[in-house]
Design a protein around this motif. Sequence first.
Motif, PDB file in Angstrom:
ATOM      1  N   GLN A 136       0.830  -1.204   0.000  1.00 50.78           N
ATOM      2  CA  GLN A 136       0.000   0.000   0.000  1.00 50.78           C
ATOM      3  C   GLN A 136       0.864   1.254   0.000  1.00 50.78           C
ATOM      4  OE1 GLN A 136      -2.882  -1.562  -0.997  1.00 50.78           O
ATOM      5  NE2 GLN A 136      -3.816   0.119   0.115  1.00 50.78           N
ATOM      6  N   ALA A 137       1.959   1.206   0.742  1.00 51.64           N
ATOM      7  CA  ALA A 137       2.855   2.360   0.816  1.00 51.64           C
ATOM      8  C   ALA A 137       3.453   2.671  -0.548  1.00 51.64           C
ATOM      9  CB  ALA A 137       3.959   2.102   1.837  1.00 51.64           C
ATOM     10  N   ARG A 138       3.779   1.623  -1.307  1.00 51.97           N
ATOM     11  CA  ARG A 138       4.319   1.838  -2.650  1.00 51.97           C
ATOM     12  C   ARG A 138       3.256   2.457  -3.565  1.00 51.97           C
ATOM     13  NH1 ARG A 138       7.439  -2.896  -1.639  1.00 51.97           N
ATOM     14  NH2 ARG A 138       5.928  -4.310  -2.583  1.00 51.97           N
ATOM     15  N   THR A 139       2.012   2.029  -3.394  1.00 55.07           N
ATOM     16  CA  THR A 139       0.918   2.603  -4.186  1.00 55.07           C
ATOM     17  C   THR A 139       0.775   4.095  -3.914  1.00 55.07           C
ATOM     18  OG1 THR A 139      -0.283   0.505  -4.142  1.00 55.07           O
ATOM     19  CG2 THR A 139      -1.564   2.471  -4.656  1.00 55.07           C
ATOM     20  N   LEU A 140       0.994   4.482  -2.659  1.00 55.63           N
ATOM     21  CA  LEU A 140       0.878   5.883  -2.259  1.00 55.63           C
ATOM     22  C   LEU A 140       2.192   6.649  -2.414  1.00 55.63           C
ATOM     23  CD1 LEU A 140      -1.261   5.384   0.978  1.00 55.63           C
ATOM     24  CD2 LEU A 140      -2.032   6.452  -1.152  1.00 55.63           C
ATOM     25  N   SER A 141       3.216   5.964  -2.915  1.00 59.42           N
ATOM     26  CA  SER A 141       4.537   6.585  -3.124  1.00 59.42           C
ATOM     27  C   SER A 141       5.168   7.072  -1.821  1.00 59.42           C
ATOM     28  CB  SER A 141       4.431   7.755  -4.115  1.00 59.42           C
ATOM     29  OG  SER A 141       3.854   7.344  -5.330  1.00 59.42           O
ATOM     30  N   ILE A 142       4.888   6.368  -0.726  1.00 63.00           N
ATOM     31  CA  ILE A 142       5.475   6.734   0.557  1.00 63.00           C
ATOM     32  C   ILE A 142       6.975   6.436   0.520  1.00 63.00           C
ATOM     33  CG2 ILE A 142       5.462   6.293   3.050  1.00 63.00           C
ATOM     34  CD1 ILE A 142       2.861   7.546   2.029  1.00 63.00           C
ATOM     35  N   PRO A 143       7.829   7.412   0.819  1.00 61.39           N
ATOM     36  CA  PRO A 143       9.275   7.169   0.826  1.00 61.39           C
ATOM     37  C   PRO A 143       9.656   6.098   1.859  1.00 61.39           C
ATOM     38  CG  PRO A 143       8.798   9.525   0.888  1.00 61.39           C
ATOM     39  CD  PRO A 143       7.502   8.819   1.107  1.00 61.39           C
ATOM     40  N   THR A 144      10.726   5.385   1.590  1.00 63.90           N
ATOM     41  CA  THR A 144      11.176   4.314   2.477  1.00 63.90           C
ATOM     42  C   THR A 144      11.383   4.810   3.897  1.00 63.90           C
ATOM     43  OG1 THR A 144      12.281   3.235   0.616  1.00 63.90           O
ATOM     44  CG2 THR A 144      12.951   2.563   2.822  1.00 63.90           C
ATOM     45  N   GLU A 145      11.938   6.010   4.040  1.00 67.49           N
ATOM     46  CA  GLU A 145      12.223   6.527   5.383  1.00 67.49           C
ATOM     47  C   GLU A 145      10.955   6.852   6.173  1.00 67.49           C
ATOM     48  OE1 GLU A 145      12.893  10.178   2.603  1.00 67.49           O
ATOM     49  OE2 GLU A 145      13.116   7.996   2.515  1.00 67.49           O
ATOM     50  N   ASP A 146       9.822   6.953   5.479  1.00 67.87           N
ATOM     51  CA  ASP A 146       8.555   7.244   6.158  1.00 67.87           C
ATOM     52  C   ASP A 146       7.690   6.006   6.358  1.00 67.87           C
ATOM     53  OD1 ASP A 146       9.003   9.966   6.425  1.00 67.87           O
ATOM     54  OD2 ASP A 146       8.193  10.430   4.453  1.00 67.87           O
ATOM     55  N   PHE A 147       8.192   4.827   5.925  1.00 69.67           N
ATOM     56  CA  PHE A 147       7.330   3.644   5.986  1.00 69.67           C
ATOM     57  C   PHE A 147       6.913   3.280   7.402  1.00 69.67           C
ATOM     58  CE2 PHE A 147       6.818  -0.952   6.618  1.00 69.67           C
ATOM     59  CZ  PHE A 147       5.610  -1.109   5.944  1.00 69.67           C
ATOM     60  N   ASP A 148       7.838   3.297   8.351  1.00 70.70           N
ATOM     61  CA  ASP A 148       7.480   2.932   9.725  1.00 70.70           C
ATOM     62  C   ASP A 148       6.414   3.857  10.288  1.00 70.70           C
ATOM     63  OD1 ASP A 148       9.080   0.677   9.949  1.00 70.70           O
ATOM     64  OD2 ASP A 148      10.823   1.820  10.642  1.00 70.70           O
ATOM     65  N   THR A 149       6.534   5.148   9.986  1.00 75.17           N
ATOM     66  CA  THR A 149       5.515   6.106  10.422  1.00 75.17           C
ATOM     67  C   THR A 149       4.170   5.777   9.782  1.00 75.17           C
ATOM     68  OG1 THR A 149       7.189   7.834  10.641  1.00 75.17           O
ATOM     69  CG2 THR A 149       4.902   8.552  10.551  1.00 75.17           C
ATOM     70  N   TYR A 150       4.204   5.485   8.483  1.00 72.22           N
ATOM     71  CA  TYR A 150       2.981   5.111   7.763  1.00 72.22           C
ATOM     72  C   TYR A 150       2.360   3.847   8.360  1.00 72.22           C
ATOM     73  CZ  TYR A 150       0.131   2.906   4.166  1.00 72.22           C
ATOM     74  OH  TYR A 150      -0.894   2.262   3.500  1.00 72.22           O
ATOM     75  N   TYR A 151       3.199   2.849   8.634  1.00 72.57           N
ATOM     76  CA  TYR A 151       2.693   1.571   9.154  1.00 72.57           C
ATOM     77  C   TYR A 151       2.074   1.757  10.541  1.00 72.57           C
ATOM     78  CZ  TYR A 151       2.616  -3.285  10.709  1.00 72.57           C
ATOM     79  OH  TYR A 151       2.213  -4.502  11.192  1.00 72.57           O
ATOM     80  N   GLN A 152       2.746   2.489  11.409  1.00 76.59           N
ATOM     81  CA  GLN A 152       2.199   2.728  12.751  1.00 76.59           C
ATOM     82  C   GLN A 152       0.880   3.495  12.676  1.00 76.59           C
ATOM     83  OE1 GLN A 152       3.273   1.356  15.572  1.00 76.59           O
ATOM     84  NE2 GLN A 152       4.808   0.320  14.297  1.00 76.59           N
ATOM     85  N   HIS A 153       0.800   4.427  11.730  1.00 79.07           N
ATOM     86  CA  HIS A 153      -0.453   5.163  11.533  1.00 79.07           C
ATOM     87  C   HIS A 153      -1.561   4.217  11.058  1.00 79.07           C
ATOM     88  CE1 HIS A 153      -2.921   8.735  10.607  1.00 79.07           C
ATOM     89  NE2 HIS A 153      -3.325   8.063   9.551  1.00 79.07           N
ATOM     90  N   SER A 154      -1.219   3.300  10.163  1.00 80.03           N
ATOM     91  CA  SER A 154      -2.189   2.329   9.646  1.00 80.03           C
ATOM     92  C   SER A 154      -2.766   1.470  10.765  1.00 80.03           C
ATOM     93  CB  SER A 154      -1.541   1.419   8.593  1.00 80.03           C
ATOM     94  OG  SER A 154      -1.117   2.163   7.475  1.00 80.03           O
ATOM     95  N   LEU A 155      -1.924   1.107  11.726  1.00 76.25           N
ATOM     96  CA  LEU A 155      -2.359   0.263  12.835  1.00 76.25           C
ATOM     97  C   LEU A 155      -3.408   0.960  13.708  1.00 76.25           C
ATOM     98  CD1 LEU A 155       1.053  -1.280  13.995  1.00 76.25           C
ATOM     99  CD2 LEU A 155      -0.718  -2.376  12.609  1.00 76.25           C
ATOM    100  N   GLN A 156      -3.415   2.286  13.656  1.00 74.28           N
ATOM    101  CA  GLN A 156      -4.324   3.054  14.512  1.00 74.28           C
ATOM    102  C   GLN A 156      -5.671   3.354  13.836  1.00 74.28           C
ATOM    103  OE1 GLN A 156      -2.194   6.552  15.870  1.00 74.28           O
ATOM    104  NE2 GLN A 156      -0.355   5.358  16.293  1.00 74.28           N
ATOM    105  N   ILE A 157      -5.772   3.100  12.542  1.00 72.87           N
ATOM    106  CA  ILE A 157      -7.018   3.386  11.829  1.00 72.87           C
ATOM    107  C   ILE A 157      -8.026   2.271  12.089  1.00 72.87           C
ATOM    108  CG2 ILE A 157      -8.085   3.741   9.570  1.00 72.87           C
ATOM    109  CD1 ILE A 157      -5.433   4.828   8.577  1.00 72.87           C
ATOM    110  N   SER A 158      -9.189   2.617  12.592  1.00 73.27           N
ATOM    111  CA  SER A 158     -10.215   1.618  12.872  1.00 73.27           C
ATOM    112  C   SER A 158     -10.935   1.211  11.592  1.00 73.27           C
ATOM    113  CB  SER A 158     -11.236   2.165  13.878  1.00 73.27           C
ATOM    114  OG  SER A 158     -11.990   3.201  13.277  1.00 73.27           O
TER     115      SER A 158
END
Length: 244
Positions: A136-158
């Motif tokens: 999903q991060a690649r689809t959104l063009s999330i930079p590698t250095e931001d992936f952990d932030t993106y993933y932790q944010h994903s875990l919080q979305i209900s």
Amino acid sequence: MKISIYHDHQEQTLLFLHGGGVGGWMWRKQIVHFKDYRCAVAELDFGAENVSIEHLANQLLNWAENKKGSGKLSLIGFSIGAQIALQMVSKQPELFCFTMLNSPLTIPVNLSKNIIRNTVPIVYPLVKIRSFAALQARTLSIPTEDFDTYYQHSLQISSMALIKMLEENMRFSIPKNFSNVKTDILVTVGEKEKKIMKRSAAKLTNENPYCTCLIIADIGHGFPVEQPLLFNHLLRQKLADYQL
């Protein structure tokens, strides 16, 4: 809704609205770049029961009226954040000297609520899997250095917040008052985005002579994070017309 302020001593304000599935952190390279502007970064919350694009737009308009300060205010939105920004500028265009809408979907997708509400609970557990999040991060063009932030944010979305985001995003259409807006609006869409996104941008420019569109070469759905240097340069060029 939380709105974080950076460079508060500056007079002119940039209000940034993030897309679905990401947070205000997506604008970190813009915050660093635009140190000569007061940067306001909203955290959009779709977790509340009655939340909607219009509801969030009204909350942000209330902030803009009371907390923006004395300087000029520009509005920058991405994806569902661009839809919210479009709702805002259509309601109170006099508040904004410039609006930048990045990849706004303005053509409703004919998908029933039942399909979304029945499908999301099945797919939702995948969101918690790191390898799926990486896709999903690649689809959104999330930079590698931001992936952990993106993933932790994903875990919080209900699951309910995800359903609400999808429903609001897919049924959104151009507000009725948009054709009467007389303030500068720039729409950007990636060359690699789906045809419906390009049609959405074209529809906006056809309905308002103050609205222009740029198709960004070699870009997908993620211009601000995929090419932040180009994005910042383009935004700064437009803002130069509104210097004090």
